[in-house]
Design a protein around this motif. Sequence first.
Motif, PDB file in Angstrom:
ATOM      1  N   LYS A 281       0.836  -1.203   0.000  1.00  0.00           N
ATOM      2  CA  LYS A 281       0.000   0.000   0.000  1.00  0.00           C
ATOM      3  C   LYS A 281       0.867   1.248   0.000  1.00  0.00           C
ATOM      4  CE  LYS A 281      -3.466   2.406   2.830  1.00  0.00           C
ATOM      5  NZ  LYS A 281      -4.299   2.339   4.043  1.00  0.00           N
ATOM      6  N   SER A 282       0.434   2.252  -0.779  1.00  0.00           N
ATOM      7  CA  SER A 282       1.096   3.558  -0.766  1.00  0.00           C
ATOM      8  C   SER A 282       0.027   4.634  -0.642  1.00  0.00           C
ATOM      9  CB  SER A 282       1.913   3.778  -2.043  1.00  0.00           C
ATOM     10  OG  SER A 282       1.075   3.764  -3.183  1.00  0.00           O
ATOM     11  N   GLU A 283       0.409   5.765  -0.059  1.00  0.00           N
ATOM     12  CA  GLU A 283      -0.563   6.831   0.203  1.00  0.00           C
ATOM     13  C   GLU A 283       0.111   8.193   0.119  1.00  0.00           C
ATOM     14  OE1 GLU A 283      -3.288   8.374   3.955  1.00  0.00           O
ATOM     15  OE2 GLU A 283      -2.821   6.242   3.751  1.00  0.00           O
ATOM     16  N   LYS A 284      -0.630   9.169  -0.410  1.00  0.00           N
ATOM     17  CA  LYS A 284      -0.125  10.534  -0.520  1.00  0.00           C
ATOM     18  C   LYS A 284      -1.260  11.486  -0.126  1.00  0.00           C
ATOM     19  CE  LYS A 284       2.159  11.528  -4.205  1.00  0.00           C
ATOM     20  NZ  LYS A 284       2.458  11.853  -5.629  1.00  0.00           N
ATOM     21  N   THR A 285      -0.984  12.373   0.811  1.00  0.00           N
ATOM     22  CA  THR A 285      -1.974  13.343   1.270  1.00  0.00           C
ATOM     23  C   THR A 285      -1.413  14.749   1.140  1.00  0.00           C
ATOM     24  OG1 THR A 285      -2.927  11.778   2.854  1.00  0.00           O
ATOM     25  CG2 THR A 285      -3.403  14.107   3.209  1.00  0.00           C
ATOM     26  N   ASP A 286      -2.140  15.598   0.435  1.00  0.00           N
ATOM     27  CA  ASP A 286      -1.703  16.982   0.207  1.00  0.00           C
ATOM     28  C   ASP A 286      -0.274  17.032  -0.326  1.00  0.00           C
ATOM     29  OD1 ASP A 286      -4.107  18.092   0.969  1.00  0.00           O
ATOM     30  OD2 ASP A 286      -3.526  18.298   3.064  1.00  0.00           O
ATOM     31  N   GLY A 287       0.056  16.118  -1.225  1.00  0.00           N
ATOM     32  CA  GLY A 287       1.370  16.110  -1.839  1.00  0.00           C
ATOM     33  C   GLY A 287       2.455  15.447  -1.018  1.00  0.00           C
ATOM     34  N   THR A 288       2.139  15.050   0.225  1.00  0.00           N
ATOM     35  CA  THR A 288       3.121  14.404   1.085  1.00  0.00           C
ATOM     36  C   THR A 288       2.929  12.898   1.039  1.00  0.00           C
ATOM     37  OG1 THR A 288       3.149  16.307   2.579  1.00  0.00           O
ATOM     38  CG2 THR A 288       4.020  14.229   3.430  1.00  0.00           C
ATOM     39  N   GLU A 289       3.981  12.173   0.671  1.00  0.00           N
ATOM     40  CA  GLU A 289       3.881  10.729   0.515  1.00  0.00           C
ATOM     41  C   GLU A 289       4.257  10.039   1.814  1.00  0.00           C
ATOM     42  OE1 GLU A 289       5.204   7.342  -2.722  1.00  0.00           O
ATOM     43  OE2 GLU A 289       5.448   9.480  -3.144  1.00  0.00           O
ATOM     44  N   ALA A 290       3.366   9.170   2.290  1.00  0.00           N
ATOM     45  CA  ALA A 290       3.629   8.421   3.517  1.00  0.00           C
ATOM     46  C   ALA A 290       4.519   7.214   3.216  1.00  0.00           C
ATOM     47  CB  ALA A 290       2.315   7.961   4.135  1.00  0.00           C
ATOM     48  N   ASP A 291       5.078   6.610   4.266  1.00  0.00           N
ATOM     49  CA  ASP A 291       5.875   5.399   4.090  1.00  0.00           C
ATOM     50  C   ASP A 291       5.002   4.290   3.512  1.00  0.00           C
ATOM     51  OD1 ASP A 291       8.214   6.481   5.094  1.00  0.00           O
ATOM     52  OD2 ASP A 291       7.695   5.987   7.167  1.00  0.00           O
ATOM     53  N   ASP A 292       5.530   3.598   2.519  1.00  0.00           N
ATOM     54  CA  ASP A 292       4.796   2.461   1.965  1.00  0.00           C
ATOM     55  C   ASP A 292       4.669   1.378   3.026  1.00  0.00           C
ATOM     56  OD1 ASP A 292       4.712   3.832  -0.363  1.00  0.00           O
ATOM     57  OD2 ASP A 292       6.273   2.667  -1.372  1.00  0.00           O
ATOM     58  N   ALA A 293       3.557   0.626   2.949  1.00  0.00           N
ATOM     59  CA  ALA A 293       3.305  -0.427   3.928  1.00  0.00           C
ATOM     60  C   ALA A 293       3.170  -1.768   3.210  1.00  0.00           C
ATOM     61  CB  ALA A 293       2.027  -0.132   4.718  1.00  0.00           C
ATOM     62  N   THR A 294       3.726  -2.798   3.830  1.00  0.00           N
ATOM     63  CA  THR A 294       3.589  -4.179   3.346  1.00  0.00           C
ATOM     64  C   THR A 294       2.932  -4.999   4.432  1.00  0.00           C
ATOM     65  OG1 THR A 294       5.595  -4.002   2.004  1.00  0.00           O
ATOM     66  CG2 THR A 294       4.803  -6.218   2.504  1.00  0.00           C
ATOM     67  N   THR A 295       1.830  -5.665   4.093  1.00  0.00           N
ATOM     68  CA  THR A 295       1.076  -6.440   5.072  1.00  0.00           C
ATOM     69  C   THR A 295       0.971  -7.891   4.621  1.00  0.00           C
ATOM     70  OG1 THR A 295      -0.252  -4.538   5.765  1.00  0.00           O
ATOM     71  CG2 THR A 295      -1.147  -6.711   6.241  1.00  0.00           C
ATOM     72  N   VAL A 296       1.295  -8.797   5.523  1.00  0.00           N
ATOM     73  CA  VAL A 296       1.113 -10.235   5.304  1.00  0.00           C
ATOM     74  C   VAL A 296       0.035 -10.702   6.265  1.00  0.00           C
ATOM     75  CG1 VAL A 296       2.172 -12.518   5.423  1.00  0.00           C
ATOM     76  CG2 VAL A 296       3.508 -10.559   4.592  1.00  0.00           C
ATOM     77  N   GLY A 297      -0.953 -11.441   5.750  1.00  0.00           N
ATOM     78  CA  GLY A 297      -2.060 -11.848   6.609  1.00  0.00           C
ATOM     79  C   GLY A 297      -2.537 -13.249   6.340  1.00  0.00           C
ATOM     80  N   VAL A 298      -3.235 -13.790   7.336  1.00  0.00           N
ATOM     81  CA  VAL A 298      -3.869 -15.093   7.228  1.00  0.00           C
ATOM     82  C   VAL A 298      -5.263 -15.001   7.839  1.00  0.00           C
ATOM     83  CG1 VAL A 298      -2.828 -15.876   9.398  1.00  0.00           C
ATOM     84  CG2 VAL A 298      -3.687 -17.565   7.740  1.00  0.00           C
ATOM     85  N   GLU A 299      -6.244 -15.594   7.165  1.00  0.00           N
ATOM     86  CA  GLU A 299      -7.638 -15.511   7.618  1.00  0.00           C
ATOM     87  C   GLU A 299      -8.308 -16.870   7.471  1.00  0.00           C
ATOM     88  OE1 GLU A 299     -11.534 -12.667   6.767  1.00  0.00           O
ATOM     89  OE2 GLU A 299     -10.052 -13.006   5.182  1.00  0.00           O
ATOM     90  N   TYR A 300      -9.055 -17.248   8.488  1.00  0.00           N
ATOM     91  CA  TYR A 300      -9.816 -18.498   8.456  1.00  0.00           C
ATOM     92  C   TYR A 300     -11.289 -18.187   8.669  1.00  0.00           C
ATOM     93  CZ  TYR A 300     -11.912 -22.859  10.076  1.00  0.00           C
ATOM     94  OH  TYR A 300     -12.751 -23.919  10.237  1.00  0.00           O
ATOM     95  N   ALA A 301     -12.118 -18.605   7.728  1.00  0.00           N
ATOM     96  CA  ALA A 301     -13.561 -18.391   7.822  1.00  0.00           C
ATOM     97  C   ALA A 301     -14.256 -19.736   8.019  1.00  0.00           C
ATOM     98  CB  ALA A 301     -14.079 -17.703   6.555  1.00  0.00           C
ATOM     99  N   PHE A 302     -15.224 -19.768   8.933  1.00  0.00           N
ATOM    100  CA  PHE A 302     -15.931 -21.031   9.200  1.00  0.00           C
ATOM    101  C   PHE A 302     -17.444 -20.797   9.149  1.00  0.00           C
ATOM    102  CE2 PHE A 302     -14.974 -18.945  13.213  1.00  0.00           C
ATOM    103  CZ  PHE A 302     -16.197 -18.929  13.856  1.00  0.00           C
TER     104      PHE A 302
END
Length: 302
Positions: A281-302
Motif C-alpha cells: 500500500k502507498s498513500e499521498k496526502t496533500d502532496g506528502t507521501e507516507a511510508d509504503d506499507a507491506t502487510t502479510v495476513g492469514v484468515e480463516y472463515a468457518f
Amino acid sequence: MRESQMKKIIALAVATAFVAPAFAADVTLTGDVEYTFTSQGATQSGATGDADFKITANEELPNGMSIMAYVDFDDYDIGAQSTRASKMELSGGFGKVEIGKDSGEAIGEYDEIADVAESGAGYTLNDGHSTQNSIVFHPNTGVEGLNLAVSYGAGASDVDTQAWSYAVQYTMSGVTLAYGVIDVKDASYNASVMSLSGSFGPVYVGYEQITNPAMAFDGTTALAEDDSSTAIGVTYNYGPGKLFYESNTIKDDSATTLDTEASAFGVSYGIGPLNTYIAFKSEKTDGTEADDATTVGVEYAF
C-alpha cells in the motif's frame, strides 16, 4: 392395556418429541479470524483483523413468506452493544424488507464494489451518521436484473438523526450499473453514489464515485461537504487465489483542506476456508507521501 401396546405408545411419544416442528428455524453459526503483520518504514506491527462470529436463523412462514435474522458479534468487546450488529429480513412475493441496526441505508446497498484489497489496504466509505435502526424496502420489480431500494433511518432518542435514501441497480450481460442518493436531516446535505462493475471471465472490474459525501473516510478521516471520492478495483482470479489492485482518490472540491491518493495491490492464495495474502500500500496526502506499507495476513472463515 397390554405391555406390548404400552411400549409402542411410549416409543411413539419419545420419537414425536424429537421430530422438528414444521416451521422450525434453521440456525447456523459462522465467523472468521484474521491476523496480520505489517512493515511500514521503521515500524513493524501485528494486529488482529476480523475476529467475530455470527448467529443466523432462517425460517419458512406458513403464508409462503420467509424470515431471516442474525446477530453479528465483534470479538473485540463481546459485551458492548456498539460492537453487535443485527438485522431481521422478511421476504415474499412482494419483495424484501430489512430492519435493524445493521440494515444500513439504501445508498449503501449497491456500493463498495471497488473495495477489493485485502486487510483494509484500500479504503472504504461509510454513511457518516449514526442511526440506531433503519428499514429498507426492496420491492419485487418484476424486471429481470432491476433492483430498487428505499430506506428510512432514525437515530437515538437524544440525537435527532433522520435519513431518507433511495437506490437503483440494473444488471445486463454481466455489467452492473447502480446509483443512490441520501438526504440526512441533521447534516443538511445530500450525497450521491454512482457505480459500475462487471466480470469478464476471471477478471472483475469495479468503479465507484461519491459526490458531496460529508462522510468518514476509512473510518478515521472526516470529509466535509463538497468533497468527492473515486475508487477503482480490479481482480484476477487465477484459481486458488486472486491478484488485486485498488486505487482511491479523495478530492476537496473547495480546494481548502484534504486531497488524498491511495493505492494497494497484492495477491491472495486460499486452501479451502484458509486464505493467505500479501498486500502493498502507498498513500499521498496533500502532496506528502507516507511510508509504503507491506502487510502479510492469514484468515480463516468457518
